[in-house]
Design an enzyme around this catalytic site. Structure first.
Site, PDB file in Angstrom:
ATOM      1  N   GLU A   1     -20.039 -30.252 -46.209  1.00 26.14           N
ATOM      2  CA  GLU A   1     -21.295 -29.556 -46.510  1.00 26.14           C
ATOM      3  C   GLU A   1     -22.439 -30.549 -46.668  1.00 26.14           C
ATOM      4  O   GLU A   1     -23.576 -30.260 -46.280  1.00 26.14           O
ATOM      5  CB  GLU A   1     -21.128 -28.705 -47.756  1.00 26.14           C
TER       6      GLU A   1
ATOM      7  N   GLU B   1     -12.236 -25.264 -48.205  1.00 22.74           N
ATOM      8  CA  GLU B   1     -12.209 -24.608 -49.515  1.00 22.74           C
ATOM      9  C   GLU B   1     -11.172 -23.488 -49.606  1.00 22.74           C
ATOM     10  O   GLU B   1     -10.594 -23.261 -50.674  1.00 22.74           O
ATOM     11  CB  GLU B   1     -13.604 -24.064 -49.847  1.00 22.74           C
TER      12      GLU B   1
END
Length: 790
Positions: free
Chosen positions: A643, A663
């Site tokens: 990210e 995730e």
């Protein structure tokens, strides 16, 4: 009303109830587990039917268990062990082998909700004989957890289990956690003080009212053999702080909150009329549900009035409506009583008062009888059944509350036969869901007014929590006091802060509230955007107009924890503020990882977690990134690390680099921008696949997908990033800045011509910049420009 002979054979009827309890100081204290307490209550319920217990046990097709506290949240523990199939553990002790076993969601509404739900199932023919039960052995567990001869309550039972989960969605938000608003006393205290404000009462008047409400409860508890605290107390003793009655959360003292240190169990047997007749249950044991409702309130911080729970009132009113009676016809009432407002909210809504000749509790209430965890209202149902049998034809109301005035289940009972009622609760729920809500400001800054508040007390320390409204736009905010802010604590604790003007400021750790802007500046001195001499988790190198930033946690694969995030946030604040820094490179120390994302080990250790307002690494939520940031990716860029790379303007990767939004592999989501940026960077179908699978991709694949600008040999990411930075530095920094600004401004404009015609101030700035004149002059003179960044 119908006679029993006229009833549909599938009509549900409550035929048996039972309770069990023990106190630590009881003669013959047996150290029973929660399973054993529930089994004892269930045996009592089977015997209470007046039929043959063994035959009844064999006929049970459905068992439903209420969750104990130790299995009610993801982080709860069981120091003495627990059953992995609580409903079937209890059933096994009774000799029952039901086809269906249910473990209900957490919440005090559970017992009454299960009666309502499974009663409807019996009426529909999907069940015939149902046993519902719950129990807590919290007192025993706490007493014996450190004992050398402590028992082991662990057990494994095979068989299907319909585990409905915790049922806490919407009850705890990230905003509440960030401000320490996770425990029930604090949240109910906010509701209580909001109600006080609506009633325009002083602190003293309101405290006296809570004591007067609960004093009759202690009288009932004192006469109840199952009560955990059978002591009668007057109103003043309940509401006045003392050594024994210490403050918990303003306005609550210890005697005004639910008591969870109990060893209690309760159970109920529900079956069809046909089964009752077949199994020989005498009709004088039958009790019918004449009205019921299950409704859910809006989320706490969305409610217009934080001091009310109108959905709970609607549930009680609808149950009475279905029964065809008013409150004057009720012989008995038991309203869930974890905190005073849970009682006053419903009693006032349906027209009952604390001075009514009928007590508002049959057990003694949760602070005095005992919390019994989520199962309290099963005891209320049991007491209701006993009293109604003693007065045939009379009516009793049970109100069961869950969450923060969030989930309410109500039932109206009588021995008088009646067909199964047809509820319109679904229409009422749709009405509730359509009610207006209040907009919440996640990051609150500026002046506001106090809507409600509480001050919590823990080991001599105090912590203030405020719910307020911002002056500039009316949005609601939640904020907490800063450590050492005695001025704000004095306002909250010593005066009446409702409606007071306060100042709030947002930080990565949440919003903080104080008495004024000047006081806020004293508590949190504004930080100048300049670099430190050195950092603990970050290395910084300046080379002319280039800033190189290295995440220096190689032993953790450069995973980020709050201190590292804060340092990176400071570094990038300084970078964007310094006119002499034109390009930044971000990389990771060592050759194993750019960043493995969030430091899960730190998180799992239970340490405080926060992220700067500017996001992960100080980048993923940062606005106004009008200077280029290049990610030099060496090794893993996983989860939050990926990210961060996505948030950078350019990415250079070496051949060892691997990218993944991983995730989902650990039960999280890519909430730091990955879910937004990846589908905008690559084809949406491909982005969806990578997000949902957590699959890793190589540097070459990332290059093909357009996520990476350049790929180098192993170990070459940083030198290649420097080379790319050099190419950028050869151009006008003013032009680079303006270009990034215009691209950002037009990113959300779908029409190309509209985007082209977007009136950006960046174009105006370029037209009057010194760099424009220098660029044209250098071109005419055939020399290299000398950029000034102005």
């Amino acid at each position: 009303m119908a006679s029993s002979s006229d009833l549909d054979p599938r009509t549900p009827v409550l035929v048996g109830v039972g309770q069990a309890s023990e106190r630590l100081d009881d003669p013959g204290y047996r150290r029973l587990s929660a399973v054993e307490l529930a089994a004892a209550a269930a045996r009592a319920a089977l015997e209470d039917t007046g039929a043959e217990p063994a035959a009844l046990a064999a006929a049970i097709d459905t068992v439903a268990g209420i969750r104990q506290f130790e299995i009610s949240t993801p982080v709860a523990t069981a120091p003495l062990g627990r059953s992995d199939n609580y409903p079937r553990s209890v059933a096994r002790r009774l000799g029952a082998d039901p086809a269906r076993a249910i473990l209900e969601v957490a919440g005090g509404q559970g017992p009454q909700h299960l009666v309502n739900e499974l009663g409807a199932g019996i009426a529909a023919g999907t069940a015939e004989v149902v046993l519902i039960f719950g129990s807590e052995a919290i007192s025993t567990v706490r007493h014996l957890a450190g004992a050398p001869d402590r028992p082991d309550f662990t057990e494994h039972v095979d068989g299907d289990l319909e585990d409905r989960g915790f049922g806490i969605a919407g009850l705890v938000t990230r905003q509440q956690v960030a401000h320490g608003l996770v425990d029930a006393p604090s949240q109910y205290a906010l509701c209580e003080n909001a109600r006080r404000g609506r009633l325009k009462q002083s602190r003293e008047e309101y405290a006296a009212g809570m004591g007067e409400l609960f004093a009759p409860f202690t009288t009932v508890a004192a006469a109840n053999p199952h009560a955990a605290a059978p002591t009668e107390r007057d109103a003043a003793e309940l509401s006045t702080p003392s050594e024994a009655n210490r403050p918990i959360a303003d306005p609550y003292t210890r005697y005004l909150v639910a008591r969870d240190q109990v060893n209690q169990g309760a159970a109920a047997v529900l079956m069809s009329v046909a089964a009752a007749r077949r199994l020989g249950v005498p009709e004088n044991r039958w009790v019918f549900l004449h009205g019921f409702a299950d409704l859910r309130e809006q989320s706490l911080l969305e409610r217009i009035d934080l001091g009310a729970g109108p959905a709970s009132v609607l549930a009680a009113q609808h149950a009475l409506e279905l029964a065809g009676i008013g409150v004057e016809a009720l012989a008995t009432v038991d309203l869930y009583s974890c905190f005073p407002i849970a009682v006053s909210n419903v009693s006032e809504g349906v027209g009952l008062t604390a001075t009514d000749s009928r007590p508002l509790t049959l057990t003694g209430g949760l602070p005095f009888f005992g919390g019994a965890g989520n199962n309290y209202s099963m005891h209320a149902i049991a007491e209701t059944v006993h009293r109604l049998r003693a007065a045939p034809g009379s009516f009793g109301l049970v109100g069961a509350n869950g969450g923060i005035l969030s989930k309410y289940s109500a039932g109206v009972y009588s021995t008088t036969p009646t067909p199964w009622p047809v509820s319109r609760a679904a229409a009422l729920q749709a009405e509730i869901d359509s009610w207006p809500t209040v907009e919440l400001a996640q990051h609150a800054d500026g002046w506001g007014t106090v809507e409600t508040y509480t001050v919590t007390h823990h080991g001599g320390s105090r912590h203030g929590i405020v719910i307020g409204r911002l002056e500039r736009d009316g949005r609601r905010f939640i904020a907490s006091t800063a450590p050492g802010d005695e001025d704000m604590l004095a306002l909250l604790g010593d005066s009446d802060p409702l409606g007071a003007r306060v100042y709030v400021r947002s930080f990565g750790r949440g919003n903080r509230v104080s008495t004024s802007e000047e006081r806020m500046d004293q508590l949190f001195p504004p930080r100048a955007p300049v670099p430190r001499e050195a950092y603990e988790h970050v290395l910084v190198r300046r080379d002319g107009h280039l800033l190189e930033v290295t995440i220096n946690r190689p032993d953790a694969r450069n995973a980020l924890h709050p201190p590292a995030n804060d340092e990176l946030d400071e570094v990038f604040d300084a970078f964007f503020a310094d006119p002499e820094l034109w390009v930044a490179i971000l990389t990771g120390a060592g050759d194993k990882a750019f960043s493995a994302g969030n430091d899960l080990g730190y998180t799992a250790a239970g340490k405080p977690m926060w992220v700067p307002k500017n996001g992960f690494a100080g980048l993923t939520a940062r606005r106004g990134m009008t200077k280029p940031v290049i990610a030099a990716v060496n090794g893993y860029a996983m989860g939050g690390g990926c990210e961060i790379a996505l948030a950078c303007h350019l990415v250079v990767a070496d051949s060892t680099a691997q990218f993944a939004l991983s995730e989902v592999k650990v039960g999280l989501v890519a909430g730091a921008g990955g879910l937004v940026r990846l589908p905008r960077a690559i084809p949406p179908k491909l982005a969806t696949e990578l997000i949902l699978t957590g699959r890793r991709i190589s540097a070459e694949q990332a290059l093909d997908y357009g996520l990476v600008n350049r790929v180098t040999e192993a170990g070459g990411a940083l030198p290649a990033a420097r080379a790319l930075a050099g190419e950028i530095l050869a151009g006008s920094p003013t032009s680079v800045r303006a270009s990034l600004q215009i691209m950002a401004e037009t990113d959300g404009i779908t029409d190309t011509v509209d985007a082209v015609n977007h009136p950006s101030t960046a174009l105006d700035d370029i037209m009057v910049s010194e760099d424009l004149i220098e660029g044209l002059t250098a071109f005419a003179q055939k020399r290299t420009p000398r950029w000034r960044n102005r």
